[in-house]
Write a protein that holds these residues in place. Structure first.
Motif: not given
Length: 400
Positions: A95-96, A108-110, A149-153, A133-138
């Motif tokens: 699903e992501g 997607a990130a979730a 949040l991306a950094i956390d991942q 992480g890459e989805a959060l970067m986008l």
């Protein structure tokens, strides 16, 4: 279909070419083709041809990718594996990817984060963590809070999957997200992260699994971030090592190598760094002389990056001198306009030129200045929201 903002689309293209789906997330085979649910690897053989291997990946390591094929184990050097299509994954992972393909990066990130718990195989857990992480970067190109949040991942990936084939990729994105987060001290932190990555591929004993060209690019990113942070001494040291390493690799490359133009541009960018160190040290006149010579040399078949970098440097030098010589302000705006309108080699540089152009136009105070300033800032935010200049542009636009 969800349309991507321009900045997110550009960053997505960068991530795709950089190896997101070719190495970490992987493609998923269509449901109709997954009766066996085996992984598929595309591996380069000794003659350079691409072979498809099916099996179950048990290790996606920095040195080797290991696959079980029935009751037999096969291993392949990291550098020979082009991409992996994951077979057996959780519903959350699948699903992501569906959300990601639609441009719905929040969901997607979730889902990918959920997949890090649902999937049993460590290789899939790692792929899901990096994809989150890459989805959060986008998302960060339009919502900068997502960079944190991306950094956390990426932090979790680096801690939990320190031998994974995508570790260099995660470290590179961790540094980039740190640079874009915009907190106090982040430029220096990003510079140190990039410099550490640079050293992995350019020490006396390079770390296996780290691509040398990618590490050289990390060196350039390190120098830029350190210069922005005012850390001119480590920046100059990094530029010196980078220039030598890039020239050495360029000299040893074949004339028809596809990597050669990239190395030529990298050498040019590294040499330009000295001028930006002058600027960061308050030596605008020396910088102007330096960049003027670089611009003149760029007319002799040099990479386009050298010309645009020199033009940006000349604009910055003129802007720095405008306090004593107001005529320099108009000169600076002309340099920035050239880079903003023509540079196709570096998104960060184009964005910086747009920002500086907006600032100079505001100070010049022409009759249409307010409209022109707003236009440049809005363009920067909409099309270059994934660059370091975007945060300042957002602040300036709110103040108008």
């Amino acid at each position: 279909m969800m349309l991507l903002p321009s900045a997110a689309q550009s960053l997505r293209t960068t991530l795709l070419w950089g190896g997101l789906f070719f190495s970490s997330l992987g493609f998923l085979a269509p449901a109709s083709a997954q009766s066996g649910r085996l992984d598929q690897l595309f591996v380069q053989d000794t003659k350079g041809a691409m072979r498809q291997i099916t099996g179950t990946v048990t290790s996606n390591g920095l040195e080797k990718v290991v696959v079980m094929r029935g009751d037999k184990e096969a291993s392949f050097d990291n550098g020979r594996v082009d991409r992996i299509i994951w077979g057996q994954v959780s519903a959350a992972f699948r699903e992501g990817q569906t959300y990601f393909d639609r441009g719905d990066f929040e969901n997607a990130a979730a889902k990918f984060i959920l997949a890090t718990d649902e999937d049993e195989r460590p290789v899939i857990q790692a792929a899901a963590r990096l994809a989150a992480g890459e989805a959060l970067m986008l998302l960060g190109s339009s919502n900068p809070s997502r960079f944190a949040l991306a950094i956390d991942q990426f932090d979790i990936f680096i801690a939990d999957h320190s031998a994974n084939r995508d570790l260099p990729r995660a470290r590179d994105l961790q540094a980039r997200a740190t640079l874009l987060r915009g907190e106090e001290g982040d430029e220096k932190r990003a510079g140190e992260l990039y410099r550490s990555l640079f050293e992995e591929g350019n020490s006396e004993t390079p770390t296996k699994g780290y691509d040398q060209l990618s590490c050289l690019h990390a060196g350039l990113a390190a120098a830029r971030a350190l210069i922005s942070a005012g850390e001119t001494l480590p920046a100059r040291e990094t530029l010196g090592v980078l220039t030598s390493a890039s020239r050495l690799l360029l000299t040893s490359s074949e004339e028809d190598s596809p990597e050669r133009p990239k190395l030529e541009a990298l050498v040019a960018e590294a040499l330009l760094g000295e001028g930006f160190v002058f600027l960061a040290s308050g030596q605008a006149r020396q910088a102007a002389t330096f960049f003027g010579a670089q611009l003149q040399n760029s007319n002799n078949g040099a990479p386009a990056a050298q010309r645009f970098g020199a033009l940006l440097g000349l604009g910055e030098a003129a802007l720095a001198q405008s306090a004593q010589d107001p005529a320099k302000l108009r000169e600076a705006s002309l340099y920035f306009a050239q880079v903003a309108g023509l540079d196709y080699t570096d998104r960060d540089r184009t964005a910086q030129a747009l920002l500086r152009l907006a600032e100079t136009l505001s100070r010049l105070g022409d009759s249409d200045a307010a409209v022109q300033v707003r236009l440049r800032l809005q363009t920067l935010i909409d099309e270059y929201g994934d660059t370091p200049s975007a945060a300042t542009a957002r602040t300036l636009l709110k103040a108008l």
